[in-house]
Design a protein around this motif. Structure first.
Motif, PDB file in Angstrom:
ATOM      1  N   LYS A 297      17.506  59.344  72.224  1.00  0.00           N
ATOM      2  CA  LYS A 297      16.880  58.386  73.189  1.00  0.00           C
ATOM      3  C   LYS A 297      18.053  56.925  72.816  1.00  0.00           C
ATOM      4  O   LYS A 297      18.194  56.455  72.007  1.00  0.00           O
ATOM      5  N   ASP A 298      18.308  56.879  74.013  1.00  0.00           N
ATOM      6  CA  ASP A 298      19.101  55.549  74.296  1.00  0.00           C
ATOM      7  C   ASP A 298      18.286  54.190  73.724  1.00  0.00           C
ATOM      8  O   ASP A 298      17.277  54.025  74.264  1.00  0.00           O
ATOM      9  N   ALA A 299      19.202  53.021  73.570  1.00  0.00           N
ATOM     10  CA  ALA A 299      18.565  51.844  73.434  1.00  0.00           C
ATOM     11  C   ALA A 299      18.325  51.306  74.675  1.00  0.00           C
ATOM     12  O   ALA A 299      19.043  51.893  75.850  1.00  0.00           O
ATOM     13  N   SER A 300      17.486  50.539  74.813  1.00  0.00           N
ATOM     14  CA  SER A 300      16.901  50.103  76.347  1.00  0.00           C
ATOM     15  C   SER A 300      16.327  48.840  76.128  1.00  0.00           C
ATOM     16  O   SER A 300      16.162  48.117  75.134  1.00  0.00           O
ATOM     17  N   GLY A 313      17.440  52.797  69.973  1.00  0.00           N
ATOM     18  CA  GLY A 313      16.980  54.368  70.418  1.00  0.00           C
ATOM     19  C   GLY A 313      16.857  55.268  69.362  1.00  0.00           C
ATOM     20  O   GLY A 313      16.708  54.616  68.230  1.00  0.00           O
ATOM     21  N   PRO A 349      22.992  58.205  70.506  1.00  0.00           N
ATOM     22  CA  PRO A 349      22.439  58.065  71.906  1.00  0.00           C
ATOM     23  C   PRO A 349      23.853  57.458  72.578  1.00  0.00           C
ATOM     24  O   PRO A 349      24.607  57.095  71.806  1.00  0.00           O
ATOM     25  N   THR A 351      23.782  55.284  74.621  1.00  0.00           N
ATOM     26  CA  THR A 351      23.773  53.655  74.531  1.00  0.00           C
ATOM     27  C   THR A 351      23.229  53.242  73.643  1.00  0.00           C
ATOM     28  O   THR A 351      22.100  53.610  72.886  1.00  0.00           O
ATOM     29  N   SER A 352      23.832  52.379  72.480  1.00  0.00           N
ATOM     30  CA  SER A 352      23.392  51.637  71.367  1.00  0.00           C
ATOM     31  C   SER A 352      22.755  50.271  71.415  1.00  0.00           C
ATOM     32  O   SER A 352      23.005  49.749  72.539  1.00  0.00           O
TER      33      SER A 352
END
Length: 585
Positions: A297-300, A313, A349, A351-352
């Motif tokens: 799960k990417d950071a968002s 994430g 992920p 994206t961190s």
């Protein structure tokens, strides 16, 4: 008794002779021969002395005397001096920077030396000039050592002259369902990177067009090898499923998935190297993989209290199909050992949190609000809210372009959109998604006042006073889109919100401009609407009519207390007819 030594000439030295004027007493008959010997000896001594001087002269420096490169005398120089002199000469020689004229069959083109790495290798040329023997009379010309990137040259030639020769038929094994089919190779004629490089290096500095030859191209894989691949790889591979075991469960790869992901096509040389494509394999068994894998799960970004907040994430667990590919290929060629054991690996992920923090999404750069024409419960207002919810939280990375059509996809009944008035062919009539153009205008203005680059927008055919003139935009799937580019070094995060009578779009990022404002010109070419009566019915929407006009709008970018950039927009509005629903009078 007389000995041999008694018969040798006797040399007598007078005791009172001056050392500076010694004389030789030579027996009669030996005088001339002795003089010639003395003269010859003197000549040899002189020659030896002169030769030593000449050798020292010829070998002075690293480059022997008499050596030239491209007409430049490098003789007697050190390597460093020779390199400096040669580089200066090359920099002044127009041939080294001029486009190279090439001919391939009947086609002519030019290529830039810089684009293909075509240069004189000065160090290698100086090395070549430093070798060999010196020339005491005359000179020795050394050819420059030329370098070129064969792959860049090949790409440049293909781009410059287009298709040439006849393409070779690449070998392959393809599948129709589960049935493998052999595609046998056939030779062709075309460019060979190494041969092309040799031709260009040889003719570059001649000043004449360089003829690049075509050569026969034969695929590296023969017809016999293709047939062998069919029997030894393709047929066994799809004869039965493959099994991947792991601590989280077993994955069965059916023959159909094997056929889709087993690659038996050739590279550019015509060589086939059997392999599994991990991306194709993953797509073929995606639903089965979901039972044993946990996706990362990417950071968002999320919004809390109207402000962006980063949510961390989480790592995932999955099969590394790329690492398993060699073992899968071995198992696929077997008739009985078709099981591969694997372990789930940690999948980080993409994206961190740190990635998002570096984007600089820290302040509200712009915001724009428009009013609904009806209550929140009206179909038109509901369509606006639906589009706003789809766009809320959209993140546009630096250099990327946002497309509203691409982001929302088709706006139909299945996506929750309703029928509301739309302009079709100049007429107002009910249509699914009507009203989304108001959201588009609101989004356009938010990005406009953020100073972001306008890529595509189109104002309405008619002017509606709920929008700012000229700087507004309609949309229609799939033909009309709204697009903007994030032309800043920061991320752009879009937030949307609505009330019972309005829609608001805000742009969060790092401010680039102090502010962005708009100046409008007076309206011109004003035209009045005509009256049109249409048959009464559900497709007729009565209107009071609107004037038409042309107007300019300038977007002004402010920095340091002054306007540093201006951008002009112009639009011509048609007069909207006054539609009357009912039978003609």
């Amino acid at each position: 008794m007389t000995t041999a030594s008694d018969r040798q000439p006797t040399v007598k030295v007078p005791q009172q002779a001056s050392p500076a004027h010694d004389t030789l007493d030579v027996p009669p008959g030996e005088t001339r021969r002795g003089r010639r010997a003395l003269l010859a000896g003197g000549a040899v001594l002189a020659l030896v002395a002169g030769g030593g001087f000449a050798a020292r002269y010829a070998f002075k420096g690293d480059v022997p005397r008499g050596v030239t490169v491209l007409g430049v005398n490098l003789g007697g120089l050190t390597r460093a001096e020779a390199g400096t002199v040669l580089r200066a000469h090359l920099a002044a020689d127009p041939r080294t920077s001029a486009a190279v004229r090439v001919r391939v069959e009947k086609k002519s083109a030019t290529v830039s030396p810089a684009a293909i790495g075509l240069v004189v290798d000065v160090d290698a040329t100086v090395d070549a000039a430093s070798g060999g023997r010196p020339s005491l009379s005359g000179g020795r010309s050394v050819a420059p050592v030329i370098a070129v990137d064969a792959d860049l040259l090949d790409a440049a030639l293909l781009k410059a002259v287009g298709p040439v020769g006849t393409p070779m038929r690449a070998p392959a094994v393809t599948f129709t369902g589960l049935t493998p089919k052999a595609v046998h190779p056939a030779p062709g004629r075309g460019l060979d990177p190494e041969r092309s490089a040799e031709a260009v290096k040889a003719g570059w500095l001649s000043g004449e067009p360089v003829t690049v030859p075509l050569v026969e191209l034969r695929p590296a894989t023969t017809a016999e090898e293709v047939d062998r691949l069919v029997e030894e790889v393709a047929r066994p591979a799809v004869a039965a499923p493959l099994t991947i075991t792991s601590e989280k469960g077993t994955l069965t790869v059916p023959p159909a998935a094997i056929a889709k992901s087993l690659v038996l096509t050739a590279d550019r040389t015509g060589l086939i190297e059997p392999r599994f494509d991990p991306k194709k394999l993953r797509a073929s068994v995606a639903s089965r993989l979901a039972r044993i894998e946990v996706a990362a799960k990417d950071a968002s970004f999320t919004f809390a209290g109207g402000k962006p907040k980063i949510v961390a994430g989480a790592d995932g667990r999955g099969l590394d199909l790329a690492a398993l590919a060699p073992d899968l290929l071995t198992a696929a060629r077997s008739s009985d050992a078709r099981t591969v054991k694997a372990s789930l690996t940690t999948a980080a992920p993409a994206t961190s949190v740190a990635d998002l923090e570096r984007l600089g999404v820290k302040e509200k750069v712009s915001t724009f609000t428009t009013k609904f024409t009806g209550g929140l419960s009206s179909p038109r207002s509901q369509n606006i809210v639906t589009a706003a919810k789809q766009v809320r939280g959209a993140l546009v990375l630096p250099g990327k372009t946002f497309s509203l059509n691409r982001h929302t996809g088709e706006r139909g009944y299945a996506q929750g959109y309703k029928d509301a008035p739309v302009i079709v062919g100049g007429d107002l009539q009910p249509g699914v998604g009507g009203g989304v153009s108001q959201f588009t205008t609101t989004l356009f203005n938010a990005t406009y006042y953020a100073g972001l680059e306008d890529v595509e927008h189109k104002p309405h055919s008619y002017y509606f006073d709920r929008y700012p003139a000229v700087i507004e935009s309609t949309i229609f799937w799939p033909d009309l889109d709204f697009r903007f580019k994030n032309n800043t070094p920061y991320g752009v995060l879009i937030h949307t919100a609505h009330t019972s009578d309005s829609i608001t779009v805000s742009v969060w990022s790092t401010r680039v401009w102090d502010k962005v404002t708009t100046e409008w010109s007076p309206r011109r070419n004003i035209t009045s609407p005509q009256t049109i009566t249409k048959p009464d019915g559900p497709d007729c929407i009565a209107t009071s009519g609107l004037i038409g006009f042309t107007q300019d709008a300038w977007r002004l970018f402010h920095k340091g207390g002054k306007v540093v950039q201006r951008e002009k927009f112009t639009w011509k509005y048609d007069p909207e007819p006054r539609f009357i629903c009912g039978a003609p009078a």
